[in-house]
Design a protein around this motif. Structure first.
Motif, mmCIF file in Angstrom:
data_model
loop_
_atom_site.group_PDB
_atom_site.id
_atom_site.type_symbol
_atom_site.label_atom_id
_atom_site.label_comp_id
_atom_site.label_asym_id
_atom_site.label_seq_id
_atom_site.Cartn_x
_atom_site.Cartn_y
_atom_site.Cartn_z
ATOM 1 N N THR A 51 -46.533 73.950 6.467
ATOM 2 C CA THR A 51 -45.161 74.178 5.907
ATOM 3 C C THR A 51 -44.524 75.587 6.639
ATOM 4 O OG1 THR A 51 -46.217 76.184 4.335
ATOM 5 C CG2 THR A 51 -46.168 73.825 3.538
ATOM 6 N N GLY A 52 -43.440 75.596 6.512
ATOM 7 C CA GLY A 52 -42.617 76.702 7.278
ATOM 8 C C GLY A 52 -41.169 76.660 6.767
ATOM 9 N N ARG A 53 -40.585 77.738 7.079
ATOM 10 C CA ARG A 53 -39.219 77.895 6.582
ATOM 11 C C ARG A 53 -37.946 77.471 7.749
ATOM 12 N NH1 ARG A 53 -39.096 84.217 5.591
ATOM 13 N NH2 ARG A 53 -40.315 83.940 7.388
ATOM 14 N N GLN A 54 -38.720 77.212 8.895
ATOM 15 C CA GLN A 54 -37.646 76.784 9.989
ATOM 16 C C GLN A 54 -37.128 75.513 9.878
ATOM 17 O OE1 GLN A 54 -40.822 77.580 10.107
ATOM 18 N NE2 GLN A 54 -41.046 79.526 11.612
ATOM 19 N N ASP A 55 -35.840 75.250 10.333
ATOM 20 C CA ASP A 55 -35.223 74.122 10.403
ATOM 21 C C ASP A 55 -35.629 72.860 11.516
ATOM 22 O OD1 ASP A 55 -33.668 74.040 7.873
ATOM 23 O OD2 ASP A 55 -32.311 75.450 8.897
ATOM 24 N N TYR A 56 -36.661 72.688 11.488
ATOM 25 C CA TYR A 56 -37.495 71.894 12.541
ATOM 26 C C TYR A 56 -37.470 70.340 12.228
ATOM 27 C CZ TYR A 56 -39.639 75.917 15.017
ATOM 28 O OH TYR A 56 -39.848 77.091 15.595
ATOM 29 N N ASP A 57 -37.047 69.646 13.314
ATOM 30 C CA ASP A 57 -37.219 68.143 13.113
ATOM 31 C C ASP A 57 -38.508 67.803 13.726
ATOM 32 O OD1 ASP A 57 -36.993 68.390 16.165
ATOM 33 O OD2 ASP A 57 -35.069 67.299 16.033
ATOM 34 N N ARG A 58 -39.171 66.760 13.857
ATOM 35 C CA ARG A 58 -40.601 66.385 14.381
ATOM 36 C C ARG A 58 -41.015 67.012 15.700
ATOM 37 N NH1 ARG A 58 -45.303 64.611 12.992
ATOM 38 N NH2 ARG A 58 -46.549 63.511 14.540
ATOM 39 N N ALA A 59 -39.676 66.625 16.653
ATOM 40 C CA ALA A 59 -39.923 66.775 18.028
ATOM 41 C C ALA A 59 -40.205 68.501 18.257
ATOM 42 C CB ALA A 59 -38.639 66.531 18.838
ATOM 43 N N ALA A 60 -39.195 69.134 17.449
ATOM 44 C CA ALA A 60 -39.271 70.569 17.381
ATOM 45 C C ALA A 60 -40.568 71.161 17.201
ATOM 46 C CB ALA A 60 -38.131 71.355 16.774
ATOM 47 N N VAL A 97 -41.519 79.428 0.423
ATOM 48 C CA VAL A 97 -42.417 79.784 -0.613
ATOM 49 C C VAL A 97 -41.560 80.727 -1.553
ATOM 50 C CG1 VAL A 97 -44.424 80.863 -1.596
ATOM 51 C CG2 VAL A 97 -44.489 79.153 0.578
ATOM 52 N N ALA A 98 -40.965 81.678 -0.924
ATOM 53 C CA ALA A 98 -40.360 82.803 -1.881
ATOM 54 C C ALA A 98 -39.250 82.243 -2.928
ATOM 55 C CB ALA A 98 -40.050 83.943 -0.961
ATOM 56 N N THR A 99 -38.664 81.399 -2.180
ATOM 57 C CA THR A 99 -37.093 81.125 -2.958
ATOM 58 C C THR A 99 -37.284 79.566 -3.602
ATOM 59 O OG1 THR A 99 -36.139 80.099 -0.743
ATOM 60 C CG2 THR A 99 -35.952 82.253 -1.310
ATOM 61 N N ALA A 100 -38.149 78.872 -3.056
ATOM 62 C CA ALA A 100 -37.977 77.298 -3.727
ATOM 63 C C ALA A 100 -38.288 77.540 -4.989
ATOM 64 C CB ALA A 100 -38.957 76.328 -2.865
ATOM 65 N N SER A 125 -50.178 88.358 -1.588
ATOM 66 C CA SER A 125 -49.345 88.829 -2.656
ATOM 67 C C SER A 125 -48.390 87.306 -2.871
ATOM 68 C CB SER A 125 -48.356 89.533 -2.062
ATOM 69 O OG SER A 125 -47.601 89.124 -1.088
ATOM 70 N N LEU A 126 -48.775 86.371 -2.052
ATOM 71 C CA LEU A 126 -48.208 85.088 -2.357
ATOM 72 C C LEU A 126 -48.904 83.985 -3.282
ATOM 73 C CD1 LEU A 126 -46.171 84.614 0.990
ATOM 74 C CD2 LEU A 126 -45.377 85.331 -1.265
ATOM 75 N N PHE A 127 -50.329 84.154 -3.228
ATOM 76 C CA PHE A 127 -51.188 83.302 -4.088
ATOM 77 C C PHE A 127 -50.796 82.874 -5.187
ATOM 78 C CE2 PHE A 127 -55.050 84.687 -1.295
ATOM 79 C CZ PHE A 127 -54.593 84.304 0.186
ATOM 80 N N THR A 128 -50.448 83.858 -6.058
ATOM 81 C CA THR A 128 -50.011 83.453 -7.498
ATOM 82 C C THR A 128 -48.838 82.536 -7.494
ATOM 83 O OG1 THR A 128 -50.974 85.644 -8.253
ATOM 84 C CG2 THR A 128 -49.215 84.476 -9.492
ATOM 85 N N MET A 129 -47.921 83.155 -6.659
ATOM 86 C CA MET A 129 -46.627 82.275 -6.646
ATOM 87 C C MET A 129 -46.911 80.616 -6.064
ATOM 88 S SD MET A 129 -43.149 82.980 -4.544
ATOM 89 C CE MET A 129 -43.027 84.868 -4.964
ATOM 90 N N ILE A 130 -47.580 80.801 -5.336
ATOM 91 C CA ILE A 130 -47.843 79.448 -4.603
ATOM 92 C C ILE A 130 -48.587 78.373 -5.603
ATOM 93 C CG2 ILE A 130 -49.094 77.990 -2.907
ATOM 94 C CD1 ILE A 130 -48.404 80.389 -0.848
ATOM 95 N N CYS A 131 -49.538 79.129 -6.193
ATOM 96 C CA CYS A 131 -50.265 78.202 -7.211
ATOM 97 C C CYS A 131 -49.418 77.850 -8.543
ATOM 98 C CB CYS A 131 -51.599 79.025 -7.432
ATOM 99 S SG CYS A 131 -52.829 79.136 -6.255
#
Length: 488
Positions: A51-60, A97-100, A125-131
């Motif tokens: 997972t990541g926030r970047q706008d990557y296609d598969r090649a990138a 993770v933070a905004t979705a 600090s993100l564990f709770t939010m992710i779960c």
């Protein structure tokens, strides 16, 4: 170490790495998963979702992997065909993770009926939010597993909060709190060394053992981790997890079996038997240090305050040495010396078991009064050395220390997997033995937190030590007053 509770459910595997574009994923996780794939230790139908926030296609995305991860695979293990096959397993999923509100993009690519493993390589600090969001998206089921990276909290209260939040959605048997030191071959070999050898087990106790040393020394400074490190320090970053776990394995009683809970029950007893420290104990039995400018690796090295993102008035410790006691019959009056630090003379992790001298000195010329030692080297080499005395050739009865060496790398023909590879395979196969249970983690914080608070109450600044040294002089005095010295 396999266990009777090993799970092989035959399901396809979807492993999702949150923080999948980060440093840990690039340097450790993806190379470890490549090695597991290379040696046939992943299910046939495996996908690795990053997972990541970047706008990557598969090649990138694949170009990013080539640039940032491939170099961490040694040339001996790299194979173009296998690498191409491994890349076919990788899937990039854009998730902020933070905004979705929910992880709908992840849900769309997840396979029904797959074994889902969620690796949280993010800030705690993100564990709770992710779960919470995984559960809200419907991705947590009875087969799901979650891997939590250290540090798990910065004190007891935050650790309890994270454990309770994750525990709302995952049963304890689904939670893998990872400490990569528990994946090291030599650390796992401690169990066999202790409990599989009748020559050692009867001696592994007071009064036969005079002291125990555990050292985890790093040659590097804080580097790019300075922002995080300055809010944590060596006590939170290393002692609370790595050194506490090593201490438990050295000091634990024989478990009733090799099942995860039997082993972890005995480790928990050690943590609960550690003598608590008051302010007087903290002032006498602990040493904090902070590296200053020096020479490391034949190059000039910055002091801690010269590192980027370190405040000029920071009192964060980059070195800790302490004396601990375990109040049990086995370890009565045996001091345990723990030491860890950044920018030390060299990278070295070892456990030293110093045996007591014979009750009567038949050979008064014992050099330096040094007793027999068992030295267990964890890194950079993995070896076990038993230091004993032998007679020097010639007339008289002068003694000289010699070592019986076992080089574990040359003793076995089998390939030795790296720690993360071994632990990731354990997660996939459902082996919990080498992961911390909730009560273990919280018991470690219960012992460590009063020391951190005591330092604040005492208000003492860390002692300075030059980069490239073995730490502040006060750490040597800590052992010297008991008649011991650090084994370098």
């Amino acid at each position: 170490m396999s266990t009777s509770t090993e799970i092989d459910n035959g399901l396809p595997l979807d492993m999702t790495i949150f923080g999948g574009m980060g440093d840990l994923a690039m340097r450790k996780l993806l190379p470890a998963l490549y090695m597991a794939y290379l040696h046939g230790n992943l299910p046939a139908s495996t996908r690795i979702l990053s997972t990541g926030r970047q706008d990557y296609d598969r090649a990138a995305y694949l170009a990013f992997i080539e640039e940032h991860s491939r170099s961490f695979i040694s040339g001996d293990n790299f194979n173009e065909k296998s690498w191409a096959g491994f890349l076919d397993l990788l899937v990039y999923v854009k998730v902020d993770v933070a905004t979705a509100p929910v992880f709908d993009t992840l849900r769309d690519v997840s396979r029904d009926g797959a074994q889902r493993v969620f690796y949280l390589a993010t800030a705690p600090s993100l564990f709770t939010m992710i779960c919470d969001k995984l559960a809200a998206t419907g991705l947590v089921d009875a087969n799901a597993r979650v891997v939590l990276e250290k540090p798990l909290g910065r004190d007891l209260a935050s650790a309890v909060e994270i454990n309770e939040a994750v525990g709302k959605h995952f049963a304890e048997s689904q939670i893998y709190r990872i400490d990569h030191y528990l994946g090291k071959e030599t650390v796992q070999n401690l169990m066999v060394l202790r409990f599989g050898n009748s020559i050692l087990e009867p001696l592994w106790r007071a009064p036969n053992i005079a002291s125990v040393q555990i050292t985890v020394a790093e040659e590097v400074g804080v580097g790019s981790r300075a922002g995080f490190y300055d809010s944590a320090g060596a006590m939170r970053d290393m002692v609370q997890n790595h050194l506490m776990q090593l201490l438990c394995i050295v000091a634990m009683e024989p478990p009733t079996s090799l099942s995860p809970d039997a082993v972890r029950d005995e480790k928990l007893k050690v943590l609960r038997s550690l003598r608590r420290m008051g302010l007087a104990d903290i002032a006498r039995d602990t040493v904090r240090g902070q590296y200053s400018r020096g020479v490391s690796g034949n190059q000039e090295a910055k002091g801690y305050h010269e590192e980027s993102n370190v405040p000029a008035d920071s009192h964060t410790e980059t070195f800790v040495a302490l004396r601990a006691h375990i109040d049990t019959w086995r370890w009565s009056k045996v001091p345990f010396y723990l030491r860890t630090g950044k920018r030390m003379a060299r990278r070295s992790s070892k456990i030293v078991i110093e045996f007591a001298n014979p009750p009567f000195p038949l050979f008064p010329e014992t050099p330096g009064g040094v007793a027999n030692r068992l030295v267990i080297e964890l890194q950079p080499e993995e070896a076990i050395k038993l230091q004993i005395f032998a007679k020097q050739p010639g007339s008289g009865m002068l003694m000289q220390q010699v070592a019986l060496n076992l080089d574990l790398q040359s003793a076995f023909a089998q390939r030795r997997a790296e720690a993360y590879e071994r632990l990731l395979i354990d997660v996939v196969r459902g082996r919990l033995t080498h992961f911390m249970r909730r009560d273990e983690l919280e018991a470690a914080w219960e012992w460590v937190e009063p020391i951190i608070n005591g330092w604040e109450t005492l208000g003492e600044k860390p002692h300075a030590y030059a980069a490239g040294s073995w730490g502040p002089p006060e750490s040597f005095a800590l052992l010297a007053r008991d008649g011991f010295g650090w084994v370098e």
